[in-house]
Design an enzyme around this catalytic site. Structure first.
Site, PDB file in Angstrom:
ATOM      1  N   SER A 156       0.786  -1.235   0.000  1.00 18.35           N
ATOM      2  CA  SER A 156       0.000   0.000   0.000  1.00 18.35           C
ATOM      3  C   SER A 156       0.815   1.281   0.000  1.00 18.35           C
ATOM      4  CB  SER A 156      -0.948   0.012   1.195  1.00 18.35           C
ATOM      5  OG  SER A 156      -2.117  -0.701   0.885  1.00 18.35           O
TER       6      SER A 156
ATOM      7  N   SER B 110     -10.288   1.458   2.255  1.00 25.56           N
ATOM      8  CA  SER B 110     -10.819   0.614   1.192  1.00 25.56           C
ATOM      9  C   SER B 110      -9.959   0.744  -0.052  1.00 25.56           C
ATOM     10  CB  SER B 110     -12.266   1.000   0.864  1.00 25.56           C
ATOM     11  OG  SER B 110     -12.724   0.286  -0.271  1.00 25.56           O
TER      12      SER B 110
END
Length: 396
Positions: free
Chosen positions: A98, A198
């Site tokens: 991420s 998300s």
């Protein structure tokens, strides 16, 4: 705090697929001939890396690269490849998970700076063909800002992959992943009211970048970030399961399936398809390249002052996230450390876990990595965070 990799049935499905394959995924092993990084080996950092390797989870290897001004230190412990015994080294490539989101967000904010996009533009205005009466975009409008800071309320497609999972080598088209995320109800109906991480948000940002520039995200990353900053060891692969060049192999834990298997806690998962992550986590890079990127970003080389300030200070509380994250800006976490707030991101990819911590001016930095991540469990092990934070805060 990272890519919310569920403890749910996806873990079981993935592990079963791995075990049924009978072999670890193919890929080039780490190379002993990697050129030395421009940093000094550091005994204190070496002790911290050894602490990570010796943590309750049997981590194959770990490294830390710390920078304070012009002084760069690094250290590693353990192995990058269990099959060959190749030592872990700070110069090796790895999957950054991420941390990719900060790169994606930077491209989006550059388009805002170029007046080709606005933070308050709505997804239904930018992507009208994605909105259907029966999907999550048909409710209250969601803005680009709310995608960037995870306040859209959109369902995380990661949590819905199980029925679609077919194996380690499966290629995941972006549209298919978006369909999974948008066909489920929102976590909350009113965007902007609270934080809920998300990955679906960043797939929509990927699509918006493509629509606005008529180029895919890879081309934008290469033209706007990789090439100008000289990030020669950074890439954005989607279809390629192997990592080019010397790299650390990634390992995970399937002991919940085979509790008596001696190697079940260090199962090679290097070849997991990065298409499953896309704009939310497909980046391959090195510690030196990550440090260079964040330093350039924080020193204003990539964004004008106003947008950089918004990126870092227009934060929302990370309610529901585990410490040490205390806020999330526009593609950047704010972490609470013993020496003040740090900016950056964490990343998990199958078999890899990484932190990138930076002071507000980019002078103080730490990139810390281990080539092991859990399939079962979320968040960050306290031993990891304690060691990484000490490496960031200590000047000695």
């Amino acid at each position: 705090m990272f890519r919310r990799r569920s403890t749910r049935l996806l873990c079981l499905a993935l592990a079963l697929a791995l075990l049924s394959s009978g072999t670890a995924a193919a890929g080039r092993p780490a190379d002993r001939g990697v050129a030395a990084a421009e940093s000094r080996p550091d005994p204190a950092l070496r002790a911290l890396a050894e602490r990570v390797v010796a943590a309750p989870h049997p981590n194959p290897g770990a490294f830390l690269l710390a920078r304070d001004g012009t002084r760069v230190r690094s250290a590693a412990a353990g192995v990058a490849d269990r099959s060959t015994g190749t030592p872990m080294r700070p110069e090796l490539k790895f999957r950054a998970g991420s941390i990719t989101k900060t790169f994606t967000a930077t491209v989006v904010l550059q388009l805002v700076a170029e007046h080709r996009l606005r933070l308050d533009d709505t997804v239904d205005g930018l992507l009208p063909d994605q909105v259907r009466a029966d999907n999550a975009l048909s409710g209250a409008p969601i803005t680009v800002r709310q995608l960037l800071n995870h306040t859209s309320g959109l369902y995380d497609y990661i949590d819905g992959l199980i029925p679609h999972f077919r194996g380690l080598d499966q290629y995941w088209p972006r549209d298919r992943l978006l369909a999974i995320g948008l066909d489920e109800p929102r976590y909350f109906p009113t965007p902007g009211t609270r934080f809920r991480y998300s990955n679906t948000n960043y797939l929509l940002l990927d699509l918006i970048v493509e629509r606005v520039t008529d180029r895919d995200l890879r081309a934008n990353l290469e033209r706007r970030i990789f090439t100008p900053l000289g990030l020669r060891d950074t890439s954005y692969p989607l279809a390629r399961r192997t990592i080019d060049g010397p790299h650390a192999r990634g390992y995970t834990d399937v002991s919940f399936l085979l509790p008596d298997a001696p190697d079940a806690t260090r199962f090679d998962i290097t070849g997991f398809s990065p298409s499953e992550a896309g704009a939310s986590g497909a980046l391959v890079t090195t510690a030196a390249d990550l440090a260079r990127f964040y330093r350039a970003l924080l020193r204003g080389r990539l964004l004008p002052p106003g947008l950089l300030r918004s990126m870092l200070t227009d934060t929302v509380p990370t309610t529901g996230s585990a410490p040490p994250a205390v806020g999330y800006g526009l593609g950047v976490y704010v972490y609470a450390t013993d020496c003040g707030p740090a900016y950056g991101h964490g990343g998990t990819a199958p078999g890899y876990l990484t932190f990138a911590l930076n002071g507000r001016d980019g002078r103080k930095q730490l990139v810390a990595h281990t080539n092991w991540s859990p399939l079962v469990g979320t968040g960050i092990d306290e031993d990891f965070w304690s060691a990484f934070q000490r490496g960031y805060c200590d000047r000695a």
